[in-house]
Design a protein around this motif. Structure first.
Motif, PDB file in Angstrom:
ATOM      1  N   PRO A 191       0.836  -1.203   0.000  1.00 50.84           N
ATOM      2  CA  PRO A 191       0.000   0.000   0.000  1.00 50.84           C
ATOM      3  C   PRO A 191       0.874   1.257   0.000  1.00 50.84           C
ATOM      4  O   PRO A 191       2.098   1.184   0.152  1.00 50.84           O
ATOM      5  N   LEU A 192       0.249   2.405  -0.174  1.00 46.94           N
ATOM      6  CA  LEU A 192       1.019   3.656  -0.217  1.00 46.94           C
ATOM      7  C   LEU A 192       1.771   3.903   1.083  1.00 46.94           C
ATOM      8  O   LEU A 192       2.897   4.392   1.080  1.00 46.94           O
ATOM      9  N   GLN A 193       1.168   3.613   2.199  1.00 48.76           N
ATOM     10  CA  GLN A 193       1.810   3.724   3.511  1.00 48.76           C
ATOM     11  C   GLN A 193       2.124   2.315   3.993  1.00 48.76           C
ATOM     12  O   GLN A 193       1.217   1.540   4.272  1.00 48.76           O
ATOM     13  N   TYR A 194       3.390   1.970   4.082  1.00 54.00           N
ATOM     14  CA  TYR A 194       3.775   0.621   4.494  1.00 54.00           C
ATOM     15  C   TYR A 194       4.921   0.701   5.486  1.00 54.00           C
ATOM     16  O   TYR A 194       5.654   1.677   5.544  1.00 54.00           O
ATOM     17  N   GLN A 244       6.459  -4.934   6.442  1.00 52.51           N
ATOM     18  CA  GLN A 244       5.662  -5.321   5.278  1.00 52.51           C
ATOM     19  C   GLN A 244       6.544  -5.428   4.034  1.00 52.51           C
ATOM     20  O   GLN A 244       6.390  -6.347   3.237  1.00 52.51           O
ATOM     21  N   GLU A 277       2.443  -6.716  -9.506  1.00 55.89           N
ATOM     22  CA  GLU A 277       2.590  -7.111  -8.108  1.00 55.89           C
ATOM     23  C   GLU A 277       3.367  -8.419  -8.021  1.00 55.89           C
ATOM     24  O   GLU A 277       3.305  -9.252  -8.920  1.00 55.89           O
TER      25      GLU A 277
END
Length: 191
Positions: free
Chosen positions: A89-92, A96, A157
């Motif tokens: 995700p954009l904030q990881y 992660q 991905e």
């Protein structure tokens, strides 16, 4: 001659000013042979009645081939970072990222292991002349090269790599293992 006289076919020599005489004749049309100053028209690289003297260093050789070798030998993980970032995700968090990175490294390792199985079957002669295995392996690896090109260039991905692995590496390797069992277990001919 004075220090201010132009050398060669400079602007003063071409205009015909009195008192300015060039020390070299104007260049003749034709291919130059060698470094500057030894062109076809200056007489420095020619014999009477003969063509141009060949360059003492020999004909030009391609020098870019050794530079291609590192590109061919560079491992796929060079492009791994883009695919890992596409999976997050954009904030990881760092955890992660490391988990996704480990997943892709495991998938690449499994691919190399399956390739080793196929290579061992081919070099041992088990599948070398088997038409079915040859066609399956050829189709799988051609489609894998196309899919992996898109995987790298389009930054798919990392989970998508498992599908490519299943259809393009695991399927031919599973058939190779069946051929191993058939040849070495049931003592059948490799064909």
């Amino acid at each position: 001659m004075g220090g201010g006289a132009p050398q060669g076919g400079g602007p003063g020599a071409a205009s015909g000013h009195p008192g300015l005489t060039p020390s070299l004749p104007p260049p003749q049309p034709g291919p130059a042979t060698g470094p500057p100053g030894r062109g076809a028209g200056d007489g420095a690289g020619q014999r009477a009645g003969a063509g141009p003297v060949p360059d003492p260093h020999g004909p030009p050789r391609p020098r870019h081939q050794p530079l291609l070798l590192p590109g061919l030998l560079s491992p796929p993980p060079v492009f791994q970072d883009n695919n890992v970032l596409a999976s997050l995700p954009l904030q990881y968090s760092q955890q992660q990222y490391q988990r996704q990175d480990l997943e892709l490294v495991v998938a690449l390792s499994v691919t190399l292991g399956l390739f080793a199985v196929e290579l061992a079957g081919f070099l041992s002669g088990v599948s070398m002349f088997n038409n079915t295995q040859s066609l399956l392996s050829l189709a799988a690896h051609c489609s894998a090269s196309i899919c992996l090109s898109f995987f790298i260039l389009e930054r798919w991905e990392s989970a998508t790599y498992w599908y490519i692995l299943a259809f393009c590496s695991a399927l031919p390797a599973a058939f190779e293992i069946l051929l191993f069992v058939s040849v070495f277990g049931f003592k059948r001919k490799p064909l």
